[in-house]
Design an enzyme around this catalytic site. Structure first.
Site, PDB file in Angstrom:
ATOM      1  N   ASN A 172       4.901   0.472   8.324  1.00  0.00           N
ATOM      2  CA  ASN A 172       6.153   1.095   7.914  1.00  0.00           C
ATOM      3  C   ASN A 172       5.992   2.568   7.545  1.00  0.00           C
ATOM      4  O   ASN A 172       6.939   3.334   7.623  1.00  0.00           O
ATOM      5  CB  ASN A 172       6.725   0.316   6.718  1.00  0.00           C
ATOM      6  CG  ASN A 172       7.870   1.039   6.057  1.00  0.00           C
ATOM      7  OD1 ASN A 172       8.964   1.135   6.611  1.00  0.00           O
ATOM      8  ND2 ASN A 172       7.629   1.573   4.862  1.00  0.00           N
ATOM      9  N   LYS A 197       7.623   8.245  17.911  1.00  0.00           N
ATOM     10  CA  LYS A 197       8.146   6.883  17.993  1.00  0.00           C
ATOM     11  C   LYS A 197       8.086   6.341  19.424  1.00  0.00           C
ATOM     12  O   LYS A 197       7.929   5.138  19.627  1.00  0.00           O
ATOM     13  CB  LYS A 197       9.572   6.827  17.430  1.00  0.00           C
ATOM     14  CG  LYS A 197       9.640   7.096  15.934  1.00  0.00           C
ATOM     15  CD  LYS A 197       8.742   6.139  15.145  1.00  0.00           C
ATOM     16  CE  LYS A 197       8.859   6.334  13.648  1.00  0.00           C
ATOM     17  NZ  LYS A 197       8.003   5.395  12.887  1.00  0.00           N
ATOM     18  N   ASP A 250      -4.019   5.893   2.170  1.00  0.00           N
ATOM     19  CA  ASP A 250      -3.576   6.958   3.059  1.00  0.00           C
ATOM     20  C   ASP A 250      -3.852   6.432   4.461  1.00  0.00           C
ATOM     21  O   ASP A 250      -5.007   6.202   4.831  1.00  0.00           O
ATOM     22  CB  ASP A 250      -4.371   8.232   2.773  1.00  0.00           C
ATOM     23  CG  ASP A 250      -4.087   9.355   3.763  1.00  0.00           C
ATOM     24  OD1 ASP A 250      -3.431   9.105   4.797  1.00  0.00           O
ATOM     25  OD2 ASP A 250      -4.538  10.479   3.522  1.00  0.00           O
ATOM     26  N   TYR A 262       9.609  14.268  16.388  1.00  0.00           N
ATOM     27  CA  TYR A 262       9.636  12.972  15.704  1.00  0.00           C
ATOM     28  C   TYR A 262       9.833  11.831  16.708  1.00  0.00           C
ATOM     29  O   TYR A 262       9.116  10.831  16.678  1.00  0.00           O
ATOM     30  CB  TYR A 262      10.752  12.949  14.661  1.00  0.00           C
ATOM     31  CG  TYR A 262      11.028  11.576  14.104  1.00  0.00           C
ATOM     32  CD1 TYR A 262      10.156  10.983  13.190  1.00  0.00           C
ATOM     33  CD2 TYR A 262      12.166  10.861  14.489  1.00  0.00           C
ATOM     34  CE1 TYR A 262      10.406   9.723  12.685  1.00  0.00           C
ATOM     35  CE2 TYR A 262      12.423   9.599  13.981  1.00  0.00           C
ATOM     36  CZ  TYR A 262      11.545   9.029  13.081  1.00  0.00           C
ATOM     37  OH  TYR A 262      11.798   7.777  12.593  1.00  0.00           O
ATOM     38  N   THR A 314       0.829  -1.210   0.000  1.00  0.00           N
ATOM     39  CA  THR A 314       0.000   0.000   0.000  1.00  0.00           C
ATOM     40  C   THR A 314       0.862   1.257   0.000  1.00  0.00           C
ATOM     41  O   THR A 314       1.975   1.284   0.528  1.00  0.00           O
ATOM     42  CB  THR A 314      -0.944   0.037   1.213  1.00  0.00           C
ATOM     43  OG1 THR A 314      -0.189   0.336   2.401  1.00  0.00           O
ATOM     44  CG2 THR A 314      -1.673  -1.292   1.396  1.00  0.00           C
ATOM     45  N   SER A 374       9.765   1.429  14.328  1.00  0.00           N
ATOM     46  CA  SER A 374      10.033   2.572  15.195  1.00  0.00           C
ATOM     47  C   SER A 374      11.358   3.171  14.752  1.00  0.00           C
ATOM     48  O   SER A 374      11.563   3.423  13.562  1.00  0.00           O
ATOM     49  CB  SER A 374      10.054   2.131  16.659  1.00  0.00           C
ATOM     50  OG  SER A 374      10.378   3.199  17.517  1.00  0.00           O
ATOM     51  N   THR A 405      19.110   5.088   3.534  1.00  0.00           N
ATOM     52  CA  THR A 405      17.888   5.189   2.746  1.00  0.00           C
ATOM     53  C   THR A 405      17.654   6.656   2.405  1.00  0.00           C
ATOM     54  O   THR A 405      18.527   7.496   2.613  1.00  0.00           O
ATOM     55  CB  THR A 405      16.676   4.648   3.534  1.00  0.00           C
ATOM     56  OG1 THR A 405      16.426   5.516   4.646  1.00  0.00           O
ATOM     57  CG2 THR A 405      16.925   3.237   4.040  1.00  0.00           C
TER      58      THR A 405
END
Length: 282
Positions: free
Chosen positions: A81, A150, A54, A146, A31, A132, A181
């Site tokens: 994710n 988490k 979404d 942020y 997705t 996380s 990444t």
């Protein structure tokens, strides 16, 4: 053969894990907000179902689960994710930036998890893997808001782990460190538009360092994806899975720091307990 439902599967960790699961013969309900990006990345496969999602949209989440069950017969692994970062001092973050971050990283995770759980409870089996971060175990300057999202994911995962274990559903939170990444790219990391000069020596330094660190992080994303796919089959999986030498170092440092706090302040902490001898006379 398992069936995965993966959020944020159009790029980054999500796409890599989806590809490995598909190559291993598993079914994947992949997705993303734009499902076309998934087929562009992974191609057309009989064991792949690309679905627009979404994560903040409860109706879309339920439809994604329904489509996966109709196509593959069930959902065995949920990989939460989808998410993004926010860089800036806590005071620099606007209310809109904070709310947007929480809508995806926390409320979105909850929305998708709630959509999947009725099916997993019906099956009396399943795995939920919540991505996380090293920042979910210890907060860092410049990433305070942020990290708080988490921290929330960690707390939810711990509670879900205990609530769902008797039903045959395993919940684990995975804590990657810095991996090579696109997380530090603008596609995954928002930067607070407000900058306050008083934070130049703290959060301001992190702003500059993040730009230099981008694409030179120590973690190998291919190894991470392989670990997650293998971990989905782990017997008696732990509630918390730290990944990366930097995550391990951060956890050890926090444990040491907390031990020093307890050693210095134990007498103050325990002084608030109710006095047992006084209790007997009340």
């Amino acid at each position: 053969m398992k069936t995965w439902l993966i959020t944020g599967a159009s790029r980054g960790f999500g796409a890599r894990i989806a590809q490995l699961a598909l190559e291993g013969g598993d079914n994947v309900v992949a997705t993303a907000r734009n499902a076309t990006l998934i087929t562009d990345k992974l191609g057309e496969r009989s064991n792949l179902l690309a679905v627009p999602l979404d994560v903040t949209n409860a109706d879309q989440a339920r439809q994604a689960v329904k489509a996966g069950v109709e196509r593959f017969g069930g959902i065995n692994v949920l990989l939460n994710n989808a998410g993004f970062g926010l860089l800036g001092a806590v005071e620099e973050a606007s209310a809109e930036e904070v709310e947007r971050l929480y809508r995806t990283n926390v409320f979105g995770l909850l929305t998708v998890t709630r959509a999947v759980l009725p099916q997993m409870r019906k099956q009396k089996s399943g795995r939920i893997l919540n991505i996380s971060s090293i920042g979910g175990y210890r907060a860092a300057t410049g990433f305070g808001v942020y990290c708080s999202t988490k921290f929330a994911v960690e707390g939810l995962s711990e509670a879900l782990h205990a609530e769902l274990a008797p039903l045959g559903i395993h919940v684990s939170v995975i804590e990657p460190g810095y991996f090579r990444t696109d997380f530090l790219d603008s596609s995954s990391l928002s930067i607070s538009s407000v900058r306050i000069s008083d934070y130049d020596q703290t959060a301001g330094v992190v702003r500059e360092r993040a730009a230099r660190l981008n694409h030179s992080q120590p973690g190998d994303p291919e190894k991470f994806a392989k670990l997650v796919v293998e971990f989905s089959d782990a017997v008696d999986p732990p509630v918390r899975m730290p990944v990366g030498s930097d995550t391990i170092a951060a956890i050890v440092a926090k444990h040491d720091s907390d031990a020093r706090i307890i050693s210095k302040w134990r007498h103050v902490s325990i002084s608030t307990d109710f006095d047992a001898s006084r209790a007997e006379t009340v």
